[in-house]
Design an enzyme around this catalytic site. Structure first.
Site, mmCIF file in Angstrom:
data_model
loop_
_atom_site.group_PDB
_atom_site.id
_atom_site.type_symbol
_atom_site.label_atom_id
_atom_site.label_comp_id
_atom_site.label_asym_id
_atom_site.label_seq_id
_atom_site.Cartn_x
_atom_site.Cartn_y
_atom_site.Cartn_z
ATOM 1 N N ASP A 1 -12.675 47.159 27.651
ATOM 2 C CA ASP A 1 -13.497 48.380 27.590
ATOM 3 C C ASP A 1 -14.937 48.085 27.153
ATOM 4 O O ASP A 1 -15.890 48.606 27.741
ATOM 5 C CB ASP A 1 -12.884 49.398 26.630
ATOM 6 C CG ASP A 1 -11.622 50.041 27.190
ATOM 7 O OD1 ASP A 1 -11.523 50.167 28.431
ATOM 8 O OD2 ASP A 1 -10.740 50.412 26.401
ATOM 9 N N LYS B 1 -2.489 51.774 23.409
ATOM 10 C CA LYS B 1 -3.407 50.636 23.245
ATOM 11 C C LYS B 1 -3.282 49.918 21.892
ATOM 12 O O LYS B 1 -3.351 48.695 21.831
ATOM 13 C CB LYS B 1 -4.855 51.092 23.440
ATOM 14 C CG LYS B 1 -5.198 51.465 24.879
ATOM 15 C CD LYS B 1 -6.679 51.777 24.995
ATOM 16 C CE LYS B 1 -7.045 52.184 26.399
ATOM 17 N NZ LYS B 1 -8.492 52.286 26.590
#
Ligand code: ATR
Length: 281
Positions: free
Chosen positions: A107, A71
């Site tokens: 997220d 990420k």
């Protein structure tokens, strides 16, 4: 479904990626809406990440998710970053438009939507968050974005908590504390919402993160763990009459936001949740 020369390809890169639930969830969403698209897993070891991103670009893969441990690195490899991705320094969703890659982070938005779905109000509330890892960063950011008045962060490694607070502290009132019984007990007394972002509770026999008998009754307790569906923390909270929320909603909604970024269509959230529940529980 029928795969043709026109079928759009999406995927996920991670290492490992075998346990990812995203292929199941996104495929079910494409099918539910009758879209001509597939979603496949790509296992990419760290040393191949740069080549893999170039390859995805070259192959006109329309979009992909990014999971552990890529990420942060992918945030350096895309052409554009959204504000959330830039602030979090992490990308979990990429959209490819004519070879130009934009990195998103869904997220935080996914976490917020999962709370909204459960009717949780954050404005002006006092939040107590456990953990200071990658997940905590997105959750802490989301809590501040959602309007919490105070965000208290407790972590086993205090130095890691301090580092994270430096970033989140620019967006609101953030204080950090070490994971000590007396400290936690005092913090619990004036918390409206507690969120666990640590991995404690995932494995059977895990010790309690703190003394769960001290959870105040009637508050909201969130655990971002979704397997098991009810961690010992949530079980204790439920017994205290608290509103409890596990991590399945966050998983579904981060995927739903990604789906919407790629397709411009509203994600079939209920269907996505249902396939995951059938797979997991
Ligand atoms: P993620 O990306 O899922 O957040 P991570 O970055 O490895 O994963 O973070 C894991 C979090 O769980 C950390 O906050 C970690 O605490 P430390 O920073 O002290 O390592 C926390 N954690 C894991 N095991 C723990 C345990 N047994 N007790 C307390 N905290 C724990």
């Amino acid at each position: 479904m029928k795969i043709t020369g026109r079928t759009a390809v999406y995927g996920i890169i991670g290492y490992p990626v075998k346990h990812s639930l995203s292929p199941l969830m996104q495929t079910s969403a494409f099918q539910e809406l009758g879209l001509d698209a597939v979603y496949v897993p790509f296992e990419v070891p760290p040393e191949n990440l740069e080549d893999a991103v170039k390859g995805l670009r070259a192959l006109s893969v329309r979009g992909f998710n990014v999971t552990v441990p890529h990420k942060e690195k992918v945030a350096q490899l895309v052409d554009y970053l959204t504000e959330d991705a830039e602030i979090l320094g992490a990308v979990n969703t990429v959209k490819n438009e004519g070879g130009e890659l934009t990195g998103y982070n869904t997220d935080a938005e996914g976490f917020l939507r999962s709370l909204i779905e459960e009717g949780v109000e954050l404005e002006g509330k006092r939040a107590l968050m456990f953990g200071a890892g990658g997940a905590a960063r997105a959750v802490g950011y989301a809590l501040l974005k959602g309007g919490v008045k105070f965000l208290n962060i407790v972590n086993r490694s205090f130095s890691k908590a301090k580092k994270m607070a430096e970033i989140l502290g620019r967006r609101g009132n953030v204080l950090v504390y070490p994971l000590k019984e007396g400290t936690v007990e005092a913090l619990l007394k004036d918390a409206d919402i507690i969120v666990n972002t640590t991995s404690v509770g995932m494995k059977e026999g895990d010790p309690q993160l703190f003394d769960y008998s001290k959870i105040p009754s009637g508050i909201t307790v969130v655990d971002i763990i979704y397997n098991p569906p009810q961690t010992p923390l949530l079980k204790a909270a439920k017994e205290k009459g608290c509103k409890t929320i596990n991590g399945l909603g966050m998983l579904v909604h981060q995927g739903a936001v990604a789906f919407e970024i790629w397709t411009g269509k509203k994600a079939p959230v209920e269907k996505m949740k249902k396939v995951l529940e059938e797979e997991l529980y």
